[in-house]
Design a protein around this motif. Structure first.
Motif, short mmCIF file in Angstrom:
data_model
loop_
_atom_site.label_atom_id
_atom_site.label_comp_id
_atom_site.label_asym_id
_atom_site.label_seq_id
_atom_site.Cartn_x
_atom_site.Cartn_y
_atom_site.Cartn_z
N GLU A 20 30.16 49.13 -29.83
CA GLU A 20 31.11 50.19 -29.53
C GLU A 20 31.50 50.22 -28.06
N ALA A 58 34.72 52.74 -28.20
CA ALA A 58 34.21 54.11 -28.29
C ALA A 58 35.24 55.11 -27.77
N GLU A 61 37.60 55.82 -30.31
CA GLU A 61 36.89 56.35 -31.48
C GLU A 61 37.01 55.41 -32.69
N HIS A 63 35.11 53.25 -35.24
CA HIS A 63 33.76 53.30 -35.79
C HIS A 63 33.55 52.17 -36.79
#
Length: 73
Positions: A20, A58, A61, A63
């Motif tokens: 991430e 990250a 965002e 994931h």
């Protein structure tokens, strides 16, 4: 480690494992190694948001299992 799925809308789906805290530029290099295209020719986006190379996954965002759009310039 997360897995990101990139679809190029031409029938090719690329699955890439990354961290991430990797940047979009790092993700492009991993995709380039799998597809055989140069990293400079790859554009990654989601809807109309084109992702910048210096921003981390990250921060966007992104994931595990998330799907992104892959375009070739």
């Amino acid at each position: 480690m997360i897995e990101v799925v990139l679809n190029d809308r031409l029938g090719k789906k690329v699955r890439v494992k990354c961290n991430e805290d990797d940047t979009i530029g790092d993700l492009k290099k991993l995709v380039a190694a799998q597809t055989g295209t140069r990293a400079e020719k790859i554009r990654i986006q989601k809807w109309y948001n084109v992702y910048k190379d210096h921003v981390t996954l990250a921060d966007y965002e992104i994931h595990d299992g998330m799907g992104l759009e892959l375009y070739y310039n």
